[in-house]
Design a protein around this motif. Structure first.
Motif, PDB file in Angstrom:
ATOM      1  N   ARG A 137       0.823  -1.202   0.000  1.00  0.00           N
ATOM      2  CA  ARG A 137       0.000   0.000   0.000  1.00  0.00           C
ATOM      3  C   ARG A 137       0.857   1.252   0.000  1.00  0.00           C
ATOM      4  NH1 ARG A 137      -2.777  -1.094   4.159  1.00  0.00           N
ATOM      5  NH2 ARG A 137      -2.007   0.415   5.706  1.00  0.00           N
ATOM      6  N   PHE A 138       1.964   1.223   0.790  1.00  0.00           N
ATOM      7  CA  PHE A 138       2.873   2.365   0.821  1.00  0.00           C
ATOM      8  C   PHE A 138       3.511   2.593  -0.547  1.00  0.00           C
ATOM      9  CE2 PHE A 138       3.843   1.490   5.594  1.00  0.00           C
ATOM     10  CZ  PHE A 138       2.610   2.042   5.933  1.00  0.00           C
ATOM     11  N   ARG A 139       3.875   1.507  -1.231  1.00  0.00           N
ATOM     12  CA  ARG A 139       4.525   1.647  -2.542  1.00  0.00           C
ATOM     13  C   ARG A 139       3.547   2.206  -3.569  1.00  0.00           C
ATOM     14  NH1 ARG A 139       7.211  -3.504  -0.909  1.00  0.00           N
ATOM     15  NH2 ARG A 139       9.355  -2.881  -0.362  1.00  0.00           N
ATOM     16  N   GLU A 140       2.292   1.772  -3.493  1.00  0.00           N
ATOM     17  CA  GLU A 140       1.292   2.312  -4.406  1.00  0.00           C
ATOM     18  C   GLU A 140       1.052   3.794  -4.110  1.00  0.00           C
ATOM     19  OE1 GLU A 140      -1.385   2.956  -7.343  1.00  0.00           O
ATOM     20  OE2 GLU A 140      -0.024   1.237  -7.091  1.00  0.00           O
ATOM     21  N   ARG A 141       1.015   4.128  -2.826  1.00  0.00           N
ATOM     22  CA  ARG A 141       0.848   5.525  -2.440  1.00  0.00           C
ATOM     23  C   ARG A 141       2.006   6.369  -2.961  1.00  0.00           C
ATOM     24  NH1 ARG A 141       1.263   6.307   3.764  1.00  0.00           N
ATOM     25  NH2 ARG A 141       3.462   6.031   3.258  1.00  0.00           N
ATOM     26  N   GLN A 142       3.235   5.871  -2.815  1.00  0.00           N
ATOM     27  CA  GLN A 142       4.405   6.614  -3.282  1.00  0.00           C
ATOM     28  C   GLN A 142       4.383   6.776  -4.791  1.00  0.00           C
ATOM     29  OE1 GLN A 142       6.419   8.291  -1.598  1.00  0.00           O
ATOM     30  NE2 GLN A 142       7.962   8.823  -3.138  1.00  0.00           N
ATOM     31  N   LYS A 143       3.894   5.762  -5.486  1.00  0.00           N
ATOM     32  CA  LYS A 143       3.761   5.866  -6.943  1.00  0.00           C
ATOM     33  C   LYS A 143       2.831   7.010  -7.302  1.00  0.00           C
ATOM     34  CE  LYS A 143       2.048   3.264 -10.955  1.00  0.00           C
ATOM     35  NZ  LYS A 143       1.452   1.961 -11.392  1.00  0.00           N
ATOM     36  N   GLN A 144       1.700   7.126  -6.591  1.00  0.00           N
ATOM     37  CA  GLN A 144       0.758   8.206  -6.862  1.00  0.00           C
ATOM     38  C   GLN A 144       1.351   9.565  -6.502  1.00  0.00           C
ATOM     39  OE1 GLN A 144      -2.035   7.705  -8.539  1.00  0.00           O
ATOM     40  NE2 GLN A 144      -1.474   5.529  -8.614  1.00  0.00           N
ATOM     41  N   VAL A 145       2.137   9.602  -5.424  1.00  0.00           N
ATOM     42  CA  VAL A 145       2.811  10.844  -5.033  1.00  0.00           C
ATOM     43  C   VAL A 145       3.750  11.305  -6.141  1.00  0.00           C
ATOM     44  CG1 VAL A 145       4.528  11.832  -3.458  1.00  0.00           C
ATOM     45  CG2 VAL A 145       2.619  10.506  -2.542  1.00  0.00           C
TER      46      VAL A 145
END
Length: 335
Positions: free
Chosen positions: A286-294
């Motif tokens: 979830r953190f990696r997906e969030r960072q991708k969106q960031v």
């Protein structure tokens, strides 16, 4: 400075019996002037950090001081290159800084103020015990030379630390003079008031906190080592209130130095030396997906706001007002 935002940190312990009635008008006044951040209202006073156009901030401060009870309200100023908060919140609380001990009246019981210009002389006295009342993660990036670190995770742990250290063998046992400091002064108002209820008579605290000291005292005369943690996207400031080198770990919200970010345990937006190995695989994904969106939002020169709903962690109850908004802004692309 026309393209910068004025940040104002403020607090005042004063009896506000009608604090609940103040909320809606104050929120509307701030929103109408594009001012954002968080203000806490309680029967014991007001605490807050707000940011916005200079004209808007000046108007809000003037509005607050129109209330005779807040006429002497003081604030500290700094500047940010972009708005550090997403929205404006005015919250009703039992305490404007949470210690969890009843009948601690900081407005009338706080210790003696010491001006930043006089602080060095006080803490240089070997008979004075100097105590940093902030939380451990704040102390970890900077403090005054020789200060005691209570190693608390929350301000609610501070009274128990005082009781323990007041016993024989403790750092406070038999000590006649105790000096305390915190970021902006608010925690010390309560901590010194609490010590006075425990029988300590000669208790002092740094007026205006670390921020006022760093603003006032020349670096060459300073007893401060390191950076001062702040609860917004600047993360840390140094002498002259210049923004420091620290960033936030977007997974655990701990401050990160340049060395931390060079660690093999650091993955931007996902983990750092403080939290590496402490998250589940589901959380890491979830953190990696969030960072991708960031990163995608950053490429579009936008701030990634949608991740706010994923952030459940809250700042410590002793954090200055604005920390809850900072929790939201920490997960946005750094400005």
């Amino acid at each position: 400075m026309s393209n910068q935002y004025l940040v104002a940190a403020l607090y005042k312990f004063v009896h506000l019996s009608d604090f609940a009635d103040l909320r809606a008008p104050l929120l509307a006044f701030c929103e109408a002037r594009d001012v954002r951040g968080t203000l806490l209202l309680a029967e014991e006073g007001i605490n807050g950090t707000i940011a916005g156009p200079e004209q808007g901030i000046r108007a809000v401060l003037a509005h607050l001081r129109q209330d005779p009870r807040l006429a002497s309200l003081e604030h500290k100023e700094s500047w940010a290159d972009s708005q550090p908060f997403y929205r404006m919140k005015v919250k009703l609380k039992r305490e404007i800084v949470t210690m969890g001990v009843p009948n601690i009246h900081a407005a009338t019981m706080a210790g003696q103020y010491v001006r930043p210009e006089d602080w060095n002389e006080l803490i240089d006295d070997p008979d004075v015990v100097v105590v940093d009342t902030r939380n451990d993660y704040e102390v970890s990036i900077g403090t005054f030379a020789g200060a005691v670190n209570p190693k608390t995770a929350s301000f609610t742990e501070f009274p128990e630390w005082v009781k323990e250290q007041s016993r024989e063998g403790g750092v406070l046992h038999g000590k006649a003079r105790i000096a305390m400091f915190c970021t902006g002064g608010i925690r010390c108002e309560k901590s010194t008031a609490y010590l006075r209820t425990q029988g300590f008579d000669n208790v002092y605290h740094l007026e205006g906190g670390i921020l006022k000291y760093l603003e006032t005292v020349p670096e060459e005369n300073s007893r401060w080592n390191g950076q001062c943690f702040v609860f917004d996207e600047r993360v840390s400031v140094g002498h002259g209130l210049r923004q420091g080198e620290y960033t936030f770990c977007r997974a655990c919200r701990m401050p990160l130095s340049l060395a931390d970010r060079e660690s093999p345990m650091y993955e931007e937006g996902v983990s750092c030396p403080s939290c590496h190995g402490k998250h589940t695989e589901e959380q890491l994904q979830r953190f990696r997906e969030r960072q991708k969106q960031v990163l995608l939002a950053r490429a579009r020169r936008q701030r990634h706001i949608g991740v706010r709903a994923q952030q459940k962690a809250q700042p410590g109850p002793d954090a200055p007002a604005g920390a809850e908004a900072a929790v939201e802004s920490r997960v946005a692309a750094r400005h």
